[in-house]
Design a protein around this motif. Sequence first.
Motif, PDB file in Angstrom:
ATOM      1  N   LEU B 475      31.961 -40.829  -1.433  1.00  0.00           N
ATOM      2  CA  LEU B 475      33.106 -41.728  -1.582  1.00  0.00           C
ATOM      3  C   LEU B 475      34.256 -40.998  -2.269  1.00  0.00           C
ATOM      4  O   LEU B 475      35.415 -41.089  -1.861  1.00  0.00           O
ATOM      5  CB  LEU B 475      32.675 -42.942  -2.419  1.00  0.00           C
ATOM      6  CG  LEU B 475      33.615 -44.135  -2.415  1.00  0.00           C
ATOM      7  CD1 LEU B 475      33.799 -44.673  -1.006  1.00  0.00           C
ATOM      8  CD2 LEU B 475      33.071 -45.233  -3.313  1.00  0.00           C
ATOM      9  N   ILE B 479      37.867 -40.336  -0.722  1.00  0.00           N
ATOM     10  CA  ILE B 479      39.118 -40.740  -1.356  1.00  0.00           C
ATOM     11  C   ILE B 479      40.067 -39.550  -1.432  1.00  0.00           C
ATOM     12  O   ILE B 479      41.251 -39.657  -1.129  1.00  0.00           O
ATOM     13  CB  ILE B 479      38.848 -41.313  -2.772  1.00  0.00           C
ATOM     14  CG1 ILE B 479      38.079 -42.613  -2.680  1.00  0.00           C
ATOM     15  CG2 ILE B 479      40.168 -41.530  -3.518  1.00  0.00           C
ATOM     16  CD1 ILE B 479      37.508 -43.077  -3.988  1.00  0.00           C
TER      17      ILE B 479
ATOM     18  N   THR C 230      52.717 -44.205  -7.033  1.00  0.00           N
ATOM     19  CA  THR C 230      51.847 -45.340  -6.720  1.00  0.00           C
ATOM     20  C   THR C 230      50.761 -44.887  -5.764  1.00  0.00           C
ATOM     21  O   THR C 230      50.843 -43.805  -5.186  1.00  0.00           O
ATOM     22  CB  THR C 230      52.621 -46.474  -6.027  1.00  0.00           C
ATOM     23  OG1 THR C 230      53.225 -45.934  -4.870  1.00  0.00           O
ATOM     24  CG2 THR C 230      53.647 -47.092  -6.948  1.00  0.00           C
ATOM     25  N   MET C 231      49.769 -45.733  -5.636  1.00  0.00           N
ATOM     26  CA  MET C 231      48.781 -45.512  -4.568  1.00  0.00           C
ATOM     27  C   MET C 231      48.487 -46.847  -3.919  1.00  0.00           C
ATOM     28  O   MET C 231      48.598 -47.896  -4.572  1.00  0.00           O
ATOM     29  CB  MET C 231      47.510 -44.885  -5.132  1.00  0.00           C
ATOM     30  CG  MET C 231      46.603 -45.827  -5.846  1.00  0.00           C
ATOM     31  SD  MET C 231      44.995 -45.108  -6.050  1.00  0.00           S
ATOM     32  CE  MET C 231      44.946 -44.846  -7.795  1.00  0.00           C
ATOM     33  N   PRO C 232      48.145 -46.808  -2.635  1.00  0.00           N
ATOM     34  CA  PRO C 232      47.890 -48.082  -1.949  1.00  0.00           C
ATOM     35  C   PRO C 232      46.671 -48.752  -2.573  1.00  0.00           C
ATOM     36  O   PRO C 232      45.695 -48.077  -2.923  1.00  0.00           O
ATOM     37  CB  PRO C 232      47.595 -47.669  -0.512  1.00  0.00           C
ATOM     38  CG  PRO C 232      47.956 -46.243  -0.399  1.00  0.00           C
ATOM     39  CD  PRO C 232      47.933 -45.654  -1.757  1.00  0.00           C
ATOM     40  N   PHE C 234      44.829 -50.744  -0.960  1.00  0.00           N
ATOM     41  CA  PHE C 234      43.801 -50.657   0.065  1.00  0.00           C
ATOM     42  C   PHE C 234      44.072 -49.469   0.939  1.00  0.00           C
ATOM     43  O   PHE C 234      45.178 -49.343   1.452  1.00  0.00           O
ATOM     44  CB  PHE C 234      43.827 -51.960   0.892  1.00  0.00           C
ATOM     45  CG  PHE C 234      42.728 -52.037   1.891  1.00  0.00           C
ATOM     46  CD1 PHE C 234      41.488 -52.540   1.530  1.00  0.00           C
ATOM     47  CD2 PHE C 234      42.914 -51.561   3.185  1.00  0.00           C
ATOM     48  CE1 PHE C 234      40.462 -52.592   2.451  1.00  0.00           C
ATOM     49  CE2 PHE C 234      41.883 -51.610   4.101  1.00  0.00           C
ATOM     50  CZ  PHE C 234      40.651 -52.127   3.747  1.00  0.00           C
ATOM     51  N   PRO C 235      43.188 -48.545   1.139  1.00  0.00           N
ATOM     52  CA  PRO C 235      41.838 -48.557   0.593  1.00  0.00           C
ATOM     53  C   PRO C 235      41.712 -47.736  -0.686  1.00  0.00           C
ATOM     54  O   PRO C 235      40.689 -47.804  -1.333  1.00  0.00           O
ATOM     55  CB  PRO C 235      41.047 -47.888   1.705  1.00  0.00           C
ATOM     56  CG  PRO C 235      41.993 -46.884   2.266  1.00  0.00           C
ATOM     57  CD  PRO C 235      43.369 -47.443   2.097  1.00  0.00           C
ATOM     58  N   ASN C 236      42.752 -46.942  -1.032  1.00  0.00           N
ATOM     59  CA  ASN C 236      42.574 -45.965  -2.107  1.00  0.00           C
ATOM     60  C   ASN C 236      42.033 -46.563  -3.408  1.00  0.00           C
ATOM     61  O   ASN C 236      41.009 -46.125  -3.935  1.00  0.00           O
ATOM     62  CB  ASN C 236      43.912 -45.274  -2.407  1.00  0.00           C
ATOM     63  CG  ASN C 236      44.414 -44.511  -1.205  1.00  0.00           C
ATOM     64  OD1 ASN C 236      44.273 -45.001  -0.071  1.00  0.00           O
ATOM     65  ND2 ASN C 236      44.973 -43.343  -1.420  1.00  0.00           N
ATOM     66  N   LEU C 239      38.563 -48.217  -3.059  1.00  0.00           N
ATOM     67  CA  LEU C 239      37.471 -47.266  -2.955  1.00  0.00           C
ATOM     68  C   LEU C 239      37.143 -46.661  -4.315  1.00  0.00           C
ATOM     69  O   LEU C 239      35.983 -46.452  -4.653  1.00  0.00           O
ATOM     70  CB  LEU C 239      37.807 -46.164  -1.955  1.00  0.00           C
ATOM     71  CG  LEU C 239      37.771 -46.605  -0.484  1.00  0.00           C
ATOM     72  CD1 LEU C 239      38.187 -45.470   0.422  1.00  0.00           C
ATOM     73  CD2 LEU C 239      36.388 -47.093  -0.096  1.00  0.00           C
ATOM     74  N   ARG C 240      38.200 -46.385  -5.082  1.00  0.00           N
ATOM     75  CA  ARG C 240      37.966 -45.873  -6.441  1.00  0.00           C
ATOM     76  C   ARG C 240      37.204 -46.905  -7.284  1.00  0.00           C
ATOM     77  O   ARG C 240      36.297 -46.574  -8.039  1.00  0.00           O
ATOM     78  CB  ARG C 240      39.285 -45.544  -7.138  1.00  0.00           C
ATOM     79  CG  ARG C 240      39.846 -44.210  -6.738  1.00  0.00           C
ATOM     80  CD  ARG C 240      41.310 -44.134  -7.097  1.00  0.00           C
ATOM     81  NE  ARG C 240      41.913 -42.939  -6.517  1.00  0.00           N
ATOM     82  CZ  ARG C 240      41.985 -41.790  -7.157  1.00  0.00           C
ATOM     83  NH1 ARG C 240      41.525 -41.675  -8.377  1.00  0.00           N
ATOM     84  NH2 ARG C 240      42.528 -40.751  -6.569  1.00  0.00           N
ATOM     85  N   LEU C 242      35.174 -49.071  -6.096  1.00  0.00           N
ATOM     86  CA  LEU C 242      33.787 -49.028  -5.627  1.00  0.00           C
ATOM     87  C   LEU C 242      33.046 -47.848  -6.249  1.00  0.00           C
ATOM     88  O   LEU C 242      31.888 -47.965  -6.631  1.00  0.00           O
ATOM     89  CB  LEU C 242      33.751 -48.908  -4.102  1.00  0.00           C
ATOM     90  CG  LEU C 242      34.041 -50.199  -3.333  1.00  0.00           C
ATOM     91  CD1 LEU C 242      34.075 -49.932  -1.840  1.00  0.00           C
ATOM     92  CD2 LEU C 242      32.973 -51.242  -3.645  1.00  0.00           C
ATOM     93  N   LEU C 243      33.743 -46.731  -6.365  1.00  0.00           N
ATOM     94  CA  LEU C 243      33.130 -45.549  -6.960  1.00  0.00           C
ATOM     95  C   LEU C 243      32.677 -45.851  -8.396  1.00  0.00           C
ATOM     96  O   LEU C 243      31.553 -45.542  -8.792  1.00  0.00           O
ATOM     97  CB  LEU C 243      34.142 -44.405  -6.959  1.00  0.00           C
ATOM     98  CG  LEU C 243      33.640 -43.042  -7.415  1.00  0.00           C
ATOM     99  CD1 LEU C 243      32.493 -42.576  -6.540  1.00  0.00           C
ATOM    100  CD2 LEU C 243      34.767 -42.030  -7.377  1.00  0.00           C
ATOM    101  N   LEU C 246      29.624 -48.045  -8.411  1.00  0.00           N
ATOM    102  CA  LEU C 246      28.390 -47.316  -8.114  1.00  0.00           C
ATOM    103  C   LEU C 246      27.883 -46.610  -9.364  1.00  0.00           C
ATOM    104  O   LEU C 246      26.682 -46.598  -9.645  1.00  0.00           O
ATOM    105  CB  LEU C 246      28.644 -46.288  -7.016  1.00  0.00           C
ATOM    106  CG  LEU C 246      28.706 -46.855  -5.593  1.00  0.00           C
ATOM    107  CD1 LEU C 246      29.065 -45.749  -4.615  1.00  0.00           C
ATOM    108  CD2 LEU C 246      27.382 -47.480  -5.204  1.00  0.00           C
ATOM    109  N   ILE C 247      28.794 -46.028 -10.114  1.00  0.00           N
ATOM    110  CA  ILE C 247      28.382 -45.326 -11.334  1.00  0.00           C
ATOM    111  C   ILE C 247      27.760 -46.317 -12.320  1.00  0.00           C
ATOM    112  O   ILE C 247      26.694 -46.076 -12.893  1.00  0.00           O
ATOM    113  CB  ILE C 247      29.586 -44.597 -11.971  1.00  0.00           C
ATOM    114  CG1 ILE C 247      30.032 -43.471 -11.043  1.00  0.00           C
ATOM    115  CG2 ILE C 247      29.237 -44.064 -13.350  1.00  0.00           C
ATOM    116  CD1 ILE C 247      31.380 -42.875 -11.382  1.00  0.00           C
ATOM    117  N   LEU C 249      26.357 -49.122 -11.593  1.00  0.00           N
ATOM    118  CA  LEU C 249      25.060 -49.544 -11.044  1.00  0.00           C
ATOM    119  C   LEU C 249      23.980 -48.526 -11.387  1.00  0.00           C
ATOM    120  O   LEU C 249      22.859 -48.875 -11.774  1.00  0.00           O
ATOM    121  CB  LEU C 249      25.179 -49.714  -9.528  1.00  0.00           C
ATOM    122  CG  LEU C 249      23.931 -50.259  -8.835  1.00  0.00           C
ATOM    123  CD1 LEU C 249      23.679 -51.689  -9.257  1.00  0.00           C
ATOM    124  CD2 LEU C 249      24.057 -50.180  -7.325  1.00  0.00           C
TER     125      LEU C 249
END
Lengths: 153, 492, 357
Positions: B475, B479, C230-232, C234-236, C239-240, C242-243, C246-247, C249
């Motif tokens: 991921l 990114i 800036t950053m979008p 979605f998805p940037n 996704l971060r 989500l990253l 995950l960590i 979790l």
Amino acid sequence: MITPENTAQAPEPGKRDFLKLFLGGGIVAWLIAVCYPILAYLKPPVQSEVEVHSVKAGKLSAFEKDSGTIVRFGNKPVILIRTANGNLRAFSATCTHLACTVQYRKDFGVIWCACHNGKYDLNGRNISGPPPRPLDEYRVVVQGEEVFISQKS
Amino acid sequence: MKYLIYILGFFVGSNGLVFGQAQKPVDQCVSCHNDLGTAEAELFKHDIHFAKGISCADCHGGDRRATEMEQAMDKKAGYIGVPKGDQISAVCASCHSDPEKMKRYHSSLPTNQFENLKASVHGKLDLSGNNRIVQCTTCHHAHGIVSVKNPASPVYPLNTPATCGKCHANPTYMRTYNPSLPVDQLEKYRTSIHGIRNKKGDPKTAECASCHGSHDIKSVHDAKSSVYALNIPATCAACHSNAAYMKPYGIPTDQFEKYSRSVHGVALLKKHDVSAPACNDCHGNHGAAPPGVESISKVCGTCHALNADLFSSSPHKKAFDERHLPECETCHSNHEILPPTEKMIGTSADAVCSRCHSEKENEKGYVAAQQMRSLIDSLINEEAKAQMLVSEAEQRGMEISDAKFKLRDAHQAMLQSRTAIHSFNEEKFAETVKPGLATIAVVKSEAKGAVEEYYFRRTGLGIATLIITILAVSLFLYIRRIEKNGQRRIKL
Amino acid sequence: MKTLLRKMYKWIDSRVELDDLVKFMGKKYVPINRHSIWYYFGGVSLFLFIIQVITGILLLMYYKGSEDLAFESIQFIMSKVQFGWLIRSIHSWAANLFILAIFVHMFSVFFTKAYRSPREITWLTGMVMLLLAFGFGFSGYLLPWNELAFFATRVGTDIVGILPVIGEPILVFLRAGEDVTGGTLSRFFGIHVAVLPGIFTVLLTIHLLLVQRQGMSEPIDAHHDTERKTMPFFPNFLLRDLLFWLIVLNILAILAVFFPWELGKKADAFASAPAGIKPEWYFLFMYQTLRYLPAHILFVDGELLGVLLFGAAGVLWALVPFWDKKSSRGEQNRFVNYLGLFAVIFIIVLTIIGWLI
């Protein structure tokens, strides 16, 4: 929604496939890793739920008159006696002498321990042999057809 | 002067003995009643009280100086006639419970007899409900009272059994107070070593009072009674552990000591388990005698029934009888029966089997002993291993109450196999041991399973962590790639 | 396959005008600055809340909320149910990480002054959710009905009882009687699984909608930058997010396996309290402060004063967007920074002291 097509174009086609393979495979594996424990958790355990304060011994009709049955009560065995005239009584099935499991002897009409021939009457009193103390008594409750055994408080 | 003494004598004569001894006046009661030649008067001449100068009037009241019967036996002079019921003991106690008075007669007797009597079983109310069941005179008689050391006394050791037996061997009488109490004690006693010697005239052997006490006799169910289960060993030991006292009889005096160390002694004296056997449970109480060689297994078998049955049908029964070996005792000893261990069986030097069995002598039993030992050893070893596995699984926080529950069965098989040894038959023994070994195998596999589950959890975590890490890394790379392509927007 | 997905999208779009939402999301940008890292803690809190909901529902399948069975049913979950130990341990660990995450989230918002106008409602809903999270922790702690929980609940509810006039009725309401009993357990159970999640979900929805609607706040100093990175979303950004999830979790799984949550001994109302009864760590700083207060301060009960002071401080804290006018005007407000710093140091120091003693 992320679909491979719509996402950014990768500079090298080879690398893209590799990374997406990992990402897709990772998601699938992750889903399995999460769902498997949950599904396994939801599967009811084989052994019925243990309740230490009282246990369901079974259907009344399952206990013949003049017989004794060993019922598991938490970690201890309990002997459920149905007397010849139909009364139900329950005692700890652990012999007070050396902790063997006692049984009902139809021929003597007593609770008997096979290890050293200890005998208890049907009130749990030690009447013969080495047992130093009577058996602890449990309460028997009959609700409809079901027989429950619970600790005497 | 004489006049003064007369007055004083008159004053106190009816109610006390205060000056009786000092004065020694002519006792009209004795002189008249002697002339009459009544049995009481005759007996009283030998009475210890008479020797000490105590008059009839001291118990019966009245005026001992009065020459006329009407005057002497006048109720106004305190005459009470024949004391009845509790009055009897009260009259005796008026002196015997008073240390001051007793001292005046230079008596060394205790003064608590009446108190003891009142607290004893005999001190309860009789059928009428007005008096105590037993009065002093019931055992000591009235007019011929002599010292307990005097063979003429009804409470002299040789006479005690008969004295007690007057009531206690009378079923009609005993029924009125305690119908369930046996009345054959005297009969049994006469069959006992104690009773036989007593009959032969040995005052040192135990009679009723030696064990039950005299004035303070309590019910056997009374924890303070000398014959209460917990107190019996000490009661017997009072004589039997006294080496000087027992010297003439030539028997050991270490039984109590040994018994105290034995499994029975520990159960009774330390754990206060009153169902554990005391001396009388094996030797009998009133009919006390050592059990005979052949009857030992029967005596032990009253409690250890399974062992006794197995023994009686075992090859050892005949072999022991032929050699006049006492049954249980040969292996387990008598007074000092220690908790048996598996070391007793087998062919090693400390095993009891090796006393008779060797490779050359009685070799069949030698082989059997070897096999039984190896079976019980493997059962014990396996149980210990299973126990270890279970506790290992438990330590790792695994729930294995099921396996623990089954371990009970293994323990039971172990105990039963120890009983089964008394069949002295390898096959029968193996039948008991095998199910135990089978249960242990199940417990071991369950415990192993639990330990494996513990490692499975860690492996599972490892796999899950790996998956999550791979996912996270891809991921992250993904990114980065998106951002390399500039802030391009994504169209769906 | 793809055409099918497209068809399905069209079908939904024609009914609920999904396109607008997608366009809105597509246009959404997240500012990049040196405080960007703190943006993720809101997401982490959300993730942990989702985990709590899922594992909580799973626990409900076997848990029995009664005095007789609560302890045994958890024992059952831990031993007999496959992965029951995992689910319960994750629920317990995630609860603690959840509180930790929202603490971090709250302080980051506080120090970056993200609460300032026009985000007052977001801040307020967040503060209420923090209170609710405490409620979750306090009510959930009792549910295993073990010794520690029993006495901690006794002590915790006792503190409520010292409030004048309303204290006693609240205490009786919470305990369902004068003392902590099976009735308390039933009550806490209901509060934990029905009342709190219901209110929390409503507040969370408002909170998230406002965040989406108003976008991420930027620190005051960032306003002066001429070039805004800036950053979008979605998805940037997603996704971060989500990253991070995950960590988290992964951390949770490791904690659950290596430090499985203990169950302890079953509660016994007649047993004497075990030594060292302490509340959960997030109550520790308040508990410790109350212990340090003298019995009487100027004729007022010390504990009562402490409780009232904490209440006042909480209210003051919750109302910061309304009295901190400087920040709303885009000016630096050093007083707020010092106040926040004091709060952080106070909480950390007293928590450590409470933990060690």
